[in-house]
Design an enzyme around this catalytic site. Sequence first.
Site, PDB file in Angstrom:
ATOM      1  N   ASP A  10     -14.490  16.269 -30.319  1.00 21.76           N
ATOM      2  CA  ASP A  10     -14.337  16.761 -28.937  1.00 21.76           C
ATOM      3  C   ASP A  10     -13.661  18.140 -28.953  1.00 21.76           C
ATOM      4  O   ASP A  10     -12.570  18.298 -28.430  1.00 21.76           O
ATOM      5  CB  ASP A  10     -13.513  15.760 -28.097  1.00 21.76           C
ATOM      6  CG  ASP A  10     -12.104  15.540 -28.633  1.00 21.76           C
ATOM      7  OD1 ASP A  10     -11.817  15.915 -29.795  1.00 21.76           O
ATOM      8  OD2 ASP A  10     -11.264  14.995 -27.891  1.00 21.76           O
ATOM      9  N   ASP A  15     -10.289  20.198 -33.723  1.00 18.51           N
ATOM     10  CA  ASP A  15     -11.624  19.726 -34.110  1.00 18.51           C
ATOM     11  C   ASP A  15     -12.419  20.893 -34.710  1.00 18.51           C
ATOM     12  O   ASP A  15     -13.124  20.728 -35.708  1.00 18.51           O
ATOM     13  CB  ASP A  15     -12.401  19.221 -32.883  1.00 18.51           C
ATOM     14  CG  ASP A  15     -11.710  18.083 -32.176  1.00 18.51           C
ATOM     15  OD1 ASP A  15     -12.100  16.929 -32.359  1.00 18.51           O
ATOM     16  OD2 ASP A  15     -10.752  18.353 -31.420  1.00 18.51           O
ATOM     17  N   ASN A  40     -10.959  15.844 -25.207  1.00 19.43           N
ATOM     18  CA  ASN A  40     -10.084  16.975 -24.873  1.00 19.43           C
ATOM     19  C   ASN A  40     -10.506  17.656 -23.571  1.00 19.43           C
ATOM     20  O   ASN A  40      -9.671  18.192 -22.842  1.00 19.43           O
ATOM     21  CB  ASN A  40     -10.080  18.001 -26.004  1.00 19.43           C
ATOM     22  CG  ASN A  40      -9.243  17.523 -27.169  1.00 19.43           C
ATOM     23  OD1 ASN A  40      -8.245  16.844 -26.985  1.00 19.43           O
ATOM     24  ND2 ASN A  40      -9.664  17.864 -28.377  1.00 19.43           N
ATOM     25  N   THR A 124     -12.932  12.514 -34.862  1.00 23.87           N
ATOM     26  CA  THR A 124     -11.687  13.250 -34.574  1.00 23.87           C
ATOM     27  C   THR A 124     -11.461  13.284 -33.064  1.00 23.87           C
ATOM     28  O   THR A 124     -10.985  14.285 -32.515  1.00 23.87           O
ATOM     29  CB  THR A 124     -11.770  14.683 -35.142  1.00 23.87           C
ATOM     30  OG1 THR A 124     -12.892  15.347 -34.537  1.00 23.87           O
ATOM     31  CG2 THR A 124     -11.941  14.697 -36.647  1.00 23.87           C
ATOM     32  N   PHE A 165      -3.311  10.391 -28.420  1.00 22.03           N
ATOM     33  CA  PHE A 165      -4.384  10.740 -27.476  1.00 22.03           C
ATOM     34  C   PHE A 165      -5.729  10.051 -27.755  1.00 22.03           C
ATOM     35  O   PHE A 165      -6.312   9.429 -26.860  1.00 22.03           O
ATOM     36  CB  PHE A 165      -4.569  12.269 -27.445  1.00 22.03           C
ATOM     37  CG  PHE A 165      -5.659  12.723 -26.515  1.00 22.03           C
ATOM     38  CD1 PHE A 165      -5.437  12.816 -25.142  1.00 22.03           C
ATOM     39  CD2 PHE A 165      -6.928  13.050 -26.995  1.00 22.03           C
ATOM     40  CE1 PHE A 165      -6.452  13.214 -24.271  1.00 22.03           C
ATOM     41  CE2 PHE A 165      -7.944  13.452 -26.131  1.00 22.03           C
ATOM     42  CZ  PHE A 165      -7.702  13.534 -24.774  1.00 22.03           C
ATOM     43  N   ASN A 166      -6.250  10.190 -28.986  1.00 24.12           N
ATOM     44  CA  ASN A 166      -7.613   9.679 -29.254  1.00 24.12           C
ATOM     45  C   ASN A 166      -7.710   8.173 -29.029  1.00 24.12           C
ATOM     46  O   ASN A 166      -8.754   7.660 -28.614  1.00 24.12           O
ATOM     47  CB  ASN A 166      -8.055  10.004 -30.686  1.00 24.12           C
ATOM     48  CG  ASN A 166      -8.310  11.485 -30.866  1.00 24.12           C
ATOM     49  OD1 ASN A 166      -8.525  12.209 -29.888  1.00 24.12           O
ATOM     50  ND2 ASN A 166      -8.266  11.951 -32.104  1.00 24.12           N
ATOM     51  N   HIS A 237      -3.995  18.247 -36.603  1.00 24.82           N
ATOM     52  CA  HIS A 237      -4.351  16.825 -36.617  1.00 24.82           C
ATOM     53  C   HIS A 237      -5.718  16.579 -37.278  1.00 24.82           C
ATOM     54  O   HIS A 237      -5.825  15.908 -38.299  1.00 24.82           O
ATOM     55  CB  HIS A 237      -4.413  16.278 -35.185  1.00 24.82           C
ATOM     56  CG  HIS A 237      -3.154  16.439 -34.404  1.00 24.82           C
ATOM     57  ND1 HIS A 237      -2.010  15.726 -34.695  1.00 24.82           N
ATOM     58  CD2 HIS A 237      -2.845  17.204 -33.330  1.00 24.82           C
ATOM     59  CE1 HIS A 237      -1.066  16.056 -33.820  1.00 24.82           C
ATOM     60  NE2 HIS A 237      -1.548  16.946 -32.989  1.00 24.82           N
ATOM     61  N   ASP A 238      -6.769  17.070 -36.606  1.00 20.43           N
ATOM     62  CA  ASP A 238      -8.125  16.706 -37.031  1.00 20.43           C
ATOM     63  C   ASP A 238      -8.501  17.178 -38.438  1.00 20.43           C
ATOM     64  O   ASP A 238      -9.209  16.447 -39.153  1.00 20.43           O
ATOM     65  CB  ASP A 238      -9.150  17.212 -35.997  1.00 20.43           C
ATOM     66  CG  ASP A 238      -8.964  16.534 -34.638  1.00 20.43           C
ATOM     67  OD1 ASP A 238      -8.345  15.447 -34.597  1.00 20.43           O
ATOM     68  OD2 ASP A 238      -9.428  17.086 -33.629  1.00 20.43           O
TER      69      ASP A 238
HETATM   70  C1  BDR Z   1      -5.757  14.461 -31.134  1.00 16.59           C
HETATM   71  O1  BDR Z   1      -5.963  14.624 -29.735  1.00 16.59           O
HETATM   72  C2  BDR Z   1      -6.642  15.826 -29.465  1.00 16.59           C
HETATM   73  O2  BDR Z   1      -5.953  16.545 -28.514  1.00 16.59           O
HETATM   74  C3  BDR Z   1      -6.766  16.561 -30.769  1.00 16.59           C
HETATM   75  O3  BDR Z   1      -8.031  17.239 -30.850  1.00 16.59           O
HETATM   76  C4  BDR Z   1      -6.648  15.480 -31.804  1.00 16.59           C
HETATM   77  O4  BDR Z   1      -7.902  14.914 -32.096  1.00 16.59           O
HETATM   78  C5  BDR Z   1      -4.279  14.575 -31.435  1.00 16.59           C
HETATM   79  O5  BDR Z   1      -3.562  13.596 -30.753  1.00 16.59           O
HETATM   80 CA    CA Z   2      -9.971  15.982 -31.454  1.00 17.23          CA
END
Ligand code: BDR
Ligand code: CA
Length: 317
Positions: A10, A15, A40, A124, A165-166, A237-238
Amino acid sequence: MATPIIIDCDPGHDDAIAILLALAHPEQLEIRGITTVGGNQILDKITDNALKVLSFVNADIPVAKGAAAPLLGKLVTGEVAHGESGMDGPLLPPSKFKPVEQGAVEFMLELIRASEEKITLVPTAPLTNIALLLTAYPEVKDKIEKISLMGGGLAYGNVTTTAEFNIYVDPEAARIVFESGIPIVMSGLDVTDKAAIFEEEILELKQRGPVSVMVGELLDFYSIYGKKMGYVGSALHDPCAIMWLLHPELFESEQLYVTVETEGKLTRGMTVADRRKKPDHPANTEVLLGVDREAFMKLLFDALERLDREQLPVQGD
Ligand code: BDR
Ligand code: CA
């Protein structure tokens, strides 16, 4: 032989960096396709971002649009961190590529069925597309090597105190994926917050070639929200989910049984690991907990430099 992968994403600043990191290693990773999912930002925006990033480096990889919303309820976006476009910062030219006609689930199904080797999935983003695929076509599980995903966190969350978040966006989907029986490698906040890039490193990127500069600009915007939240560095993160495929030796991990809480008032979307000596279930997840940050950054910089050198002519020429 390169590992065949499908990236489900996303974009999203991090990403985009994950996609670039994978593209820089064609001898190790063969990206068979990219699928997108609302996260996102809304689906159309993040799909457009994926296509723009691919176009910027002239990588003609098929992109299929997936779910616009989670399995239940409405989409919660990450606009607060990723901006109105979902990838605010650099002004990228419009993409010369278009998404394929098929939806993400059918597209993944076809790729997996047609492949002689097992495929590795790299989500991701919220796990909606992957859960839909595994639920509608459970037979594909045998042809999925593993799932290297960014999501969750054993110690804490980022949207709520317990949920990342994910997973927070679609806990029902995440639960289906974690309980699917497919081996999972989890890049959660425990490790991704340690893969943080600092301001002086972002400055250095912006003095390099076009792809590095673009990533530097992405990170300039991305770090604004991080700073507001009290972070010094910006967590990549990703890219962790890709970096583990390239260099698993950089990471510390534990094999644990992990599933997802879908009900708790304070804990909906939390990844819960069974750390008892005698857990009820065998381990289903390799949970990444530590990373050699310096080595990670060096490899990322080298990868971007490679794209800087090899970047083919862009849009319209
Ligand atoms: C994750 O949430 C999104 O905002 C980022 O792209 C990442 O995949 C981090 O919590
Ligand atoms: Ca992401």
